[in-house]
Design a protein around this motif. Sequence first.
Motif, short mmCIF file in Angstrom:
data_model
loop_
_atom_site.label_atom_id
_atom_site.label_comp_id
_atom_site.label_asym_id
_atom_site.label_seq_id
_atom_site.Cartn_x
_atom_site.Cartn_y
_atom_site.Cartn_z
N LEU A 22 0.85 -1.19 0.00
CA LEU A 22 0.00 0.00 0.00
C LEU A 22 0.88 1.23 0.00
O LEU A 22 1.86 1.30 0.74
N ARG A 23 0.52 2.25 -0.82
CA ARG A 23 1.42 3.40 -0.94
C ARG A 23 0.72 4.62 -1.52
O ARG A 23 -0.29 4.52 -2.20
N GLN A 24 1.32 5.77 -1.27
CA GLN A 24 0.97 7.03 -1.90
C GLN A 24 2.26 7.66 -2.42
O GLN A 24 3.36 7.19 -2.15
N ASN A 25 2.12 8.76 -3.19
CA ASN A 25 3.28 9.50 -3.70
C ASN A 25 4.23 8.61 -4.48
O ASN A 25 5.45 8.82 -4.48
N ALA A 26 3.69 7.61 -5.14
CA ALA A 26 4.49 6.75 -6.01
C ALA A 26 4.63 7.42 -7.38
O ALA A 26 4.24 8.57 -7.57
N GLY A 53 7.43 5.37 -3.74
CA GLY A 53 6.30 5.80 -2.93
C GLY A 53 6.56 5.71 -1.45
O GLY A 53 7.67 5.40 -1.00
N PHE A 54 5.50 5.94 -0.68
CA PHE A 54 5.58 6.12 0.77
C PHE A 54 4.39 5.44 1.43
O PHE A 54 3.27 5.48 0.91
N ASP A 55 4.63 4.78 2.56
CA ASP A 55 3.54 4.07 3.24
C ASP A 55 2.77 4.94 4.21
O ASP A 55 1.84 4.47 4.88
N GLY A 56 3.12 6.23 4.31
CA GLY A 56 2.42 7.13 5.20
C GLY A 56 2.94 7.10 6.62
O GLY A 56 2.50 7.88 7.47
#
Length: 341
Positions: free
Chosen positions: A89-93, A107-110
């Motif tokens: 799970l990720r954002q900013n990928a 990306g980043f996992d938050g």
Amino acid sequence: MRKVLSLGIIATLFLFASCSSGDDLMGNWVKKDDFSGVPRSNAVTFTIGNYAYVGCGYDGEDRLNSFKKFDLTNETWTSVESPGDAFYLRQNAVAFSANGKGYVGTGFDGDYTRYDDFWEYDPATETWSQAPTFIGGVREGAVAFSTDTYGVVGAGYGDLDEADKKYLNDYYKFDGTSWISMGTHGNKLKEASSFVIGGYAYICLGQENSSAQQDEIYKFDIEAEEWATDEGQIKKLDEDNDNEDVMRSSAVTFVINNKAYIATGSYGSSLKRDVWEYDPATDKWDEKENLELEVYSRINAVAFSNAEGTKGYIATGSSGTSYLDDTWEFQPTVEENEDDN
């Protein structure tokens, strides 16, 4: 349109311009089928043939790895096979397409983890498989562009641990088999953006290491596989020439009929509603009609064009604490019509 209330996250982007403006601006936004997945921001997108794929991101509570695809002819969303639990799970990928396949990675996992893994999507089999690990190391907020045969990923924000955060300006080419270092170029940036027109890729937007807005555009010759170094080809914002209105973060770019468009985003604490068009043939930016009131001002949206390059769309994103799933087409040569949505 559905909205989910939660905390907003702002990533930073920005753009250069030579601009003109007036009272009679052209441009019209038309509502399309809502994104059929969970409303989200900080997602990624890539386009293969007649489909735009959108996935990953943040819904205000959780990071995501689900994807949907948008049929650019019928203008409807449908499901895509899940990448599976191994795809974190990720954002900013970051994402791109090349050789008829899509690629998603970093990306980043938050929380505390940034990634360097990459995944390949094959539309012929509708399956995901793990691609070679990105050799540039872990990062989020990178930028990518693609050609028919290769993709380029670079810049962004990486760290070895929470005490060693760093901005980056290294770039890498992926030919479908392996990653190749292209060295460093320009300023260290995170959350930059890109578009491709007429054999050139343009890197724009972004935040520099000093937290200053990026004020340069980098032009990449796709056939020669090299950066333009002529001073006349490296553009800068001139704040004394009314170009500062184009500056913003968390915006989107897309291409229609060989012209690039910037929309949405934020400047300071204010969300932006103005829209700008870049014509590489004249090297000028022109202001278009603002977002209509029905179109939420937003940050961290995605944007894509159809295969013919004749239509451009934005989707998802966040507006304050609202997470969005609406989709809009921009018509740059049509007068605003508030009754067509």
